[in-house]
Design a protein around this motif. Sequence first.
Motif, PDB file in Angstrom:
ATOM      1  N   THR A  13       0.875  -1.044  -0.127  1.00 48.81           N
ATOM      2  CA  THR A  13      -0.007   0.099  -0.159  1.00 48.81           C
ATOM      3  C   THR A  13       0.932   1.178   0.009  1.00 48.81           C
ATOM      4  N   THR A  72       0.166 -10.191  16.494  1.00 49.25           N
ATOM      5  CA  THR A  72      -0.860  -8.893  16.307  1.00 49.25           C
ATOM      6  C   THR A  72      -1.387  -9.009  14.875  1.00 49.25           C
ATOM      7  N   LEU A  75      -6.565  -5.167  10.107  1.00 47.70           N
ATOM      8  CA  LEU A  75      -6.952  -5.757   8.946  1.00 47.70           C
ATOM      9  C   LEU A  75      -6.436  -6.170   7.779  1.00 47.70           C
ATOM     10  N   SER A 104     -11.578  -5.256  16.361  1.00 46.66           N
ATOM     11  CA  SER A 104     -12.404  -4.658  15.678  1.00 46.66           C
ATOM     12  C   SER A 104     -13.612  -5.478  14.812  1.00 46.66           C
ATOM     13  N   ALA A 120      -3.905  -3.852  26.182  1.00 49.71           N
ATOM     14  CA  ALA A 120      -3.369  -4.987  27.003  1.00 49.71           C
ATOM     15  C   ALA A 120      -2.993  -4.581  28.298  1.00 49.71           C
ATOM     16  N   GLU A 121      -3.011  -3.511  28.448  1.00 50.33           N
ATOM     17  CA  GLU A 121      -2.128  -3.021  29.898  1.00 50.33           C
ATOM     18  C   GLU A 121      -2.868  -3.627  31.138  1.00 50.33           C
ATOM     19  N   ASP A 183     -12.649   4.185  12.680  1.00 50.17           N
ATOM     20  CA  ASP A 183     -12.643   3.263  13.608  1.00 50.17           C
ATOM     21  C   ASP A 183     -11.850   3.468  14.796  1.00 50.17           C
ATOM     22  N   TYR A 188     -10.143   2.987  20.251  1.00 50.33           N
ATOM     23  CA  TYR A 188      -9.317   3.723  21.314  1.00 50.33           C
ATOM     24  C   TYR A 188     -10.134   4.828  22.047  1.00 50.33           C
ATOM     25  N   ASP A 221      -3.074   8.911  17.163  1.00 52.50           N
ATOM     26  CA  ASP A 221      -4.335   8.923  16.262  1.00 52.50           C
ATOM     27  C   ASP A 221      -4.579  10.548  16.015  1.00 52.50           C
ATOM     28  N   ASN A 377      -7.744   0.511   1.453  1.00 57.88           N
ATOM     29  CA  ASN A 377      -8.370   1.653   0.656  1.00 57.88           C
ATOM     30  C   ASN A 377      -7.980   2.025  -0.596  1.00 57.88           C
TER      31      ASN A 377
HETATM   32  C1  B12 Z   1       1.719   3.663  13.482  1.00 59.63           C
HETATM   33  C2  B12 Z   1       0.393   3.022  12.549  1.00 59.63           C
HETATM   34  C3  B12 Z   1       0.702   2.583  11.358  1.00 59.63           C
HETATM   35  C4  B12 Z   1       2.050   2.611  10.784  1.00 59.63           C
HETATM   36  C5  B12 Z   1       2.644   1.334  11.088  1.00 59.63           C
HETATM   37  C6  B12 Z   1       2.456   0.446  12.192  1.00 59.63           C
HETATM   38  C7  B12 Z   1       3.328  -0.723  12.200  1.00 59.63           C
HETATM   39  N1  B12 Z   1       4.364  -0.893  11.857  1.00 59.63           N
HETATM   40  O1  B12 Z   1       2.591  -1.702  12.907  1.00 59.63           O
HETATM   41  C8  B12 Z   1       1.760   2.701   9.191  1.00 59.63           C
HETATM   42  C9  B12 Z   1       2.057   4.109   8.972  1.00 59.63           C
HETATM   43  C10 B12 Z   1       2.875   1.870   8.261  1.00 59.63           C
HETATM   44  C11 B12 Z   1       0.376   2.286   9.252  1.00 59.63           C
HETATM   45  C12 B12 Z   1      -0.144   1.765   8.267  1.00 59.63           C
HETATM   46  C13 B12 Z   1      -1.416   1.660   7.808  1.00 59.63           C
HETATM   47  N2  B12 Z   1      -2.328   1.597   8.843  1.00 59.63           N
HETATM   48 CO1  B12 Z   1      -2.018   2.004  10.691  1.00 59.63          CO
HETATM   49  N3  B12 Z   1      -1.865   2.675  12.343  1.00 59.63           N
HETATM   50  C14 B12 Z   1      -0.865   3.187  13.164  1.00 59.63           C
HETATM   51  C15 B12 Z   1      -1.431   3.796  14.478  1.00 59.63           C
HETATM   52  C16 B12 Z   1      -1.676   5.213  14.367  1.00 59.63           C
HETATM   53  C17 B12 Z   1      -0.694   3.203  15.536  1.00 59.63           C
HETATM   54  C18 B12 Z   1      -0.116   1.907  15.802  1.00 59.63           C
HETATM   55  C19 B12 Z   1       0.554   1.689  17.014  1.00 59.63           C
HETATM   56  O2  B12 Z   1       1.842   1.518  16.953  1.00 59.63           O
HETATM   57  N4  B12 Z   1       0.035   1.731  18.175  1.00 59.63           N
HETATM   58  C20 B12 Z   1       0.557   1.752  19.455  1.00 59.63           C
HETATM   59  C21 B12 Z   1       0.310   0.526  19.955  1.00 59.63           C
HETATM   60  C22 B12 Z   1       0.992   0.382  21.458  1.00 59.63           C
HETATM   61  O3  B12 Z   1      -1.107   0.039  20.172  1.00 59.63           O
HETATM   62  P1  B12 Z   1      -1.892  -1.327  19.420  1.00 59.63           P
HETATM   63  O4  B12 Z   1      -0.966  -1.676  18.106  1.00 59.63           O
HETATM   64  O5  B12 Z   1      -3.156  -0.943  19.527  1.00 59.63           O
HETATM   65  O6  B12 Z   1      -1.158  -2.332  20.492  1.00 59.63           O
HETATM   66  C23 B12 Z   1      -2.049  -2.531  21.864  1.00 59.63           C
HETATM   67  C24 B12 Z   1      -3.099  -3.339  21.512  1.00 59.63           C
HETATM   68  O7  B12 Z   1      -4.140  -3.325  20.555  1.00 59.63           O
HETATM   69  C25 B12 Z   1      -2.819  -4.776  22.399  1.00 59.63           C
HETATM   70  N5  B12 Z   1      -2.036  -5.592  21.240  1.00 59.63           N
HETATM   71  C26 B12 Z   1      -1.641  -5.439  20.061  1.00 59.63           C
HETATM   72  N6  B12 Z   1      -1.095  -6.554  19.362  1.00 59.63           N
HETATM   73  C27 B12 Z   1      -1.264  -7.498  20.259  1.00 59.63           C
HETATM   74  C28 B12 Z   1      -0.762  -8.784  20.477  1.00 59.63           C
HETATM   75  C29 B12 Z   1      -1.199  -9.617  21.243  1.00 59.63           C
HETATM   76  C30 B12 Z   1      -0.768 -10.999  21.355  1.00 59.63           C
HETATM   77  C31 B12 Z   1      -1.829  -9.056  22.635  1.00 59.63           C
HETATM   78  C32 B12 Z   1      -2.063  -9.737  23.589  1.00 59.63           C
HETATM   79  C33 B12 Z   1      -2.069  -7.700  22.629  1.00 59.63           C
HETATM   80  C34 B12 Z   1      -1.909  -6.838  21.498  1.00 59.63           C
HETATM   81  O8  B12 Z   1      -1.725  -4.362  23.232  1.00 59.63           O
HETATM   82  C35 B12 Z   1      -1.207  -2.971  22.925  1.00 59.63           C
HETATM   83  C36 B12 Z   1      -0.958  -2.440  24.230  1.00 59.63           C
HETATM   84  O9  B12 Z   1      -2.156  -2.020  24.719  1.00 59.63           O
HETATM   85  C37 B12 Z   1      -2.788   2.843  14.539  1.00 59.63           C
HETATM   86  C38 B12 Z   1      -3.958   3.575  15.639  1.00 59.63           C
HETATM   87  C39 B12 Z   1      -3.654   3.233  17.200  1.00 59.63           C
HETATM   88  N7  B12 Z   1      -3.893   3.932  17.683  1.00 59.63           N
HETATM   89  O10 B12 Z   1      -3.085   2.198  17.340  1.00 59.63           O
HETATM   90  C40 B12 Z   1      -3.039   2.850  13.093  1.00 59.63           C
HETATM   91  C41 B12 Z   1      -3.988   1.545  12.587  1.00 59.63           C
HETATM   92  C42 B12 Z   1      -3.557   0.430  13.444  1.00 59.63           C
HETATM   93  N8  B12 Z   1      -3.713   1.507  11.452  1.00 59.63           N
HETATM   94  C43 B12 Z   1      -4.883   1.317  10.516  1.00 59.63           C
HETATM   95  C44 B12 Z   1      -4.741   1.182   9.030  1.00 59.63           C
HETATM   96  C45 B12 Z   1      -6.152   0.964   8.393  1.00 59.63           C
HETATM   97  C46 B12 Z   1      -3.602   1.224   8.460  1.00 59.63           C
HETATM   98  C47 B12 Z   1      -3.511   1.149   6.800  1.00 59.63           C
HETATM   99  C48 B12 Z   1      -4.431   0.143   6.214  1.00 59.63           C
HETATM  100  C49 B12 Z   1      -3.852   2.535   6.300  1.00 59.63           C
HETATM  101  C50 B12 Z   1      -3.909   2.642   4.710  1.00 59.63           C
HETATM  102  N9  B12 Z   1      -5.280   2.713   4.198  1.00 59.63           N
HETATM  103  O11 B12 Z   1      -3.008   2.273   3.684  1.00 59.63           O
HETATM  104  C51 B12 Z   1      -1.971   0.991   6.592  1.00 59.63           C
HETATM  105  C52 B12 Z   1      -1.722  -0.438   6.455  1.00 59.63           C
HETATM  106  C53 B12 Z   1      -0.124  -0.780   6.513  1.00 59.63           C
HETATM  107  C54 B12 Z   1       0.448  -1.139   5.226  1.00 59.63           C
HETATM  108  N10 B12 Z   1       1.897  -1.097   5.130  1.00 59.63           N
HETATM  109  O12 B12 Z   1      -0.141  -1.501   4.399  1.00 59.63           O
HETATM  110  C55 B12 Z   1      -5.953   1.037  11.407  1.00 59.63           C
HETATM  111  C56 B12 Z   1      -6.106  -0.247  11.636  1.00 59.63           C
HETATM  112  C57 B12 Z   1      -7.787  -0.637  11.448  1.00 59.63           C
HETATM  113  C58 B12 Z   1      -7.908  -2.184  11.376  1.00 59.63           C
HETATM  114  N11 B12 Z   1      -9.224  -2.275  12.082  1.00 59.63           N
HETATM  115  O13 B12 Z   1      -7.117  -3.074  11.335  1.00 59.63           O
HETATM  116  C59 B12 Z   1      -5.573   1.825  12.768  1.00 59.63           C
HETATM  117  C60 B12 Z   1      -6.144   1.186  13.859  1.00 59.63           C
HETATM  118  C61 B12 Z   1      -5.960   3.291  12.618  1.00 59.63           C
HETATM  119  C62 B12 Z   1      -6.919   3.638  11.628  1.00 59.63           C
HETATM  120  N12 B12 Z   1      -8.258   3.390  11.890  1.00 59.63           N
HETATM  121  O14 B12 Z   1      -6.520   4.315  10.704  1.00 59.63           O
HETATM  122  N13 B12 Z   1      -0.255   2.336  10.511  1.00 59.63           N
END
Ligand code: B12
Length: 493
Positions: A13, A72, A75, A104, A120-121, A183, A188, A221, A377
């Motif tokens: 993408t 992890t 979608l 989700s 997961a905190e 979403d 969040y 976000d 998208n």
């Molecule tokens: C940084 C980010 C990216 C980065 C890369 C992230 C990476 N390498 O993983 C980049 C910019 C590349 C990216 C791209 C995209 N992203 Co993005 N991204 C984010 C963002 C802003 C932060 C992610 C992050 O690091 N969060 C911090 C960590 C700490 O949070 P977390 O991942 O949620 O983890 C917590 C829990 O979920 C849980 N958890 C997570 N994993 C696991 C696993 C286990 C085993 C357990 C127990 C718990 C657990 O524990 C963590 C601590 O609480 C999120 C939004 C968000 N607030 O998270 C969107 C988000 C994840 N992205 C999203 C989307 C849609 C995309 C894209 C598809 C956008 C697009 N249209 O192209 C692309 C796809 C990627 C690609 N290469 O093709 C959506 C996902 C929606 C979904 N339902 O899947 C989100 C939620 C935001 C949104 N609505 O736009 N993204």
Amino acid sequence: MNILLVNPEFPETYWSFRYALPFEGKKCAFPPLGLLTVSALLPKSWNRRLIDLNIESLKARDIDWADMVFVTGMLVQKDSLREVVKRAKAQGKRVVLGGPYVTSTREELPPADHLFRGEAETTLPQFIDDLAKGCAKAVYQAPERPALALTPIADFGLANMKRYSAMSVQYSRGCPFSCEFCDIIEIYGRVPRTKSNQQMLAEFDALRDLGWRGTVFIVDDNFIGNKKNVRKLLPELAKWQKQNGYPFSLITESSINLADDEPLLESMRDAGFRRVFIGIETPVEESLHEAQKTQNRGNLLDSVKTIQSYGMEVMAGFIVGFDNDPEDIFERQIDFIRKSAIPLAMVGLLNALPDTQLWKRLEREGRLLGEDASGNNTVCTFNFKTRMDPALLIQGYQSIMRTIYSPREYYDRTLDSIRRTGRQLADPQYRNLSGLKALTRVLLKLGILDRERKEFWRFFTHVVVRHRDKFTDSLRLAAVGYHFRKLSDSYGA
Ligand code: B12
Ligand code: SF4
């Protein structure tokens, strides 16, 4: 206990930057911060390893080593995620799943042993406790969203830093706005929670101590979701950057009302913010109204210009496919993007993500086509009945992509952006040998081998003559432009 943490593969993408990364000699743009955070929540005595399928492959012996496999995913990663779960289960391992997809989706999930919905905190410590008592549950869902004071410093050292082009840290989760298609607010929440200044500085220290220099993405976000706290954080970040010789060039995501707050823009510039991603979506007022994007009001082109005048390159998301989009939407988007001087314009087709307000409205209107969105998208598919003829929408979408990423358009826009952002600090990673290698690769690929080399040299000459202080930034933008062009080509645009 041996824990294998696996980040599934992303498809191609905009955000994969797959065609741009080889110029820098990198494999992937960002590390999986969610998994690095999960790792930091595990008992210190447990062994852990990270396999990011975007930089390396998963071998049977990696799975063999593990007692539990933690996966992890977003979608867009679901196919790869399913494959990982299948392999881990086939090797008889206990599988733990979490992240935004699991949280989700309404689809049936692969057969993992433990599912974590939401953050997961609080649930992970509970799981570790339950596991010790032999009563670990199949599903964990926190009753409320955790305070970020509970979030530990991510295990950055677990990632092979050399393979990534940037590092990520997170300051806040959630966003106060209520865009219909989003979403984030469902996953969040609408009350942005932030870390303390001390937590943030400790994360910056940790990255510095691990030797990281270069880009740091603050993956919020909406970075200015809680303006009161951000105002207190920024002077501390600026002080830290100065004391440490500006090792990090910062990127973040923000709503466009950032432009209405010039003192905040000034503090961001001083703290080292060099790029900001903004959801502009569309220049059409009726469509913004439909999407409940009330914060995108007034003259959006002027807002972009204001932000650029503080030395920050604006990157932005655009959407076509709203019910209120007029027939000339494609020309209007192209015109806006051209005038805005936004090099990285991420244009996508509207898709209904599960559980969003948009999803619920379309469900009520009987317009859902019964499939979860792919999450990507930029792929020409819809999961709902669009108002405009889908064939016209796809054709129009492709015409936007073809136009805005044609080399002349792209380089002109980039030069405009460079002019508007003015003098700024250089990106630190280019001060070393890897910068020299990147330069050679760009000159060879874009200046000699590429069919569009004439346009590249026109751009390059302009940069050398008029914007030498932006030289390294320009090379990055040339490489990224190539990525977007290749991607448009591969979509048949
Ligand atoms: C940084 C980010 C990216 C980065 C890369 C992230 C990476 N390498 O993983 C980049 C910019 C590349 C990216 C791209 C995209 N992203 Co993005 N991204 C984010 C963002 C802003 C932060 C992610 C992050 O690091 N969060 C911090 C960590 C700490 O949070 P977390 O991942 O949620 O983890 C917590 C829990 O979920 C849980 N958890 C997570 N994993 C696991 C696993 C286990 C085993 C357990 C127990 C718990 C657990 O524990 C963590 C601590 O609480 C999120 C939004 C968000 N607030 O998270 C969107 C988000 C994840 N992205 C999203 C989307 C849609 C995309 C894209 C598809 C956008 C697009 N249209 O192209 C692309 C796809 C990627 C690609 N290469 O093709 C959506 C996902 C929606 C979904 N339902 O899947 C989100 C939620 C935001 C949104 N609505 O736009 N993204
Ligand atoms: S401003 Fe961005 S994060 Fe906030 S609700 Fe709208 S789309 Fe979601």
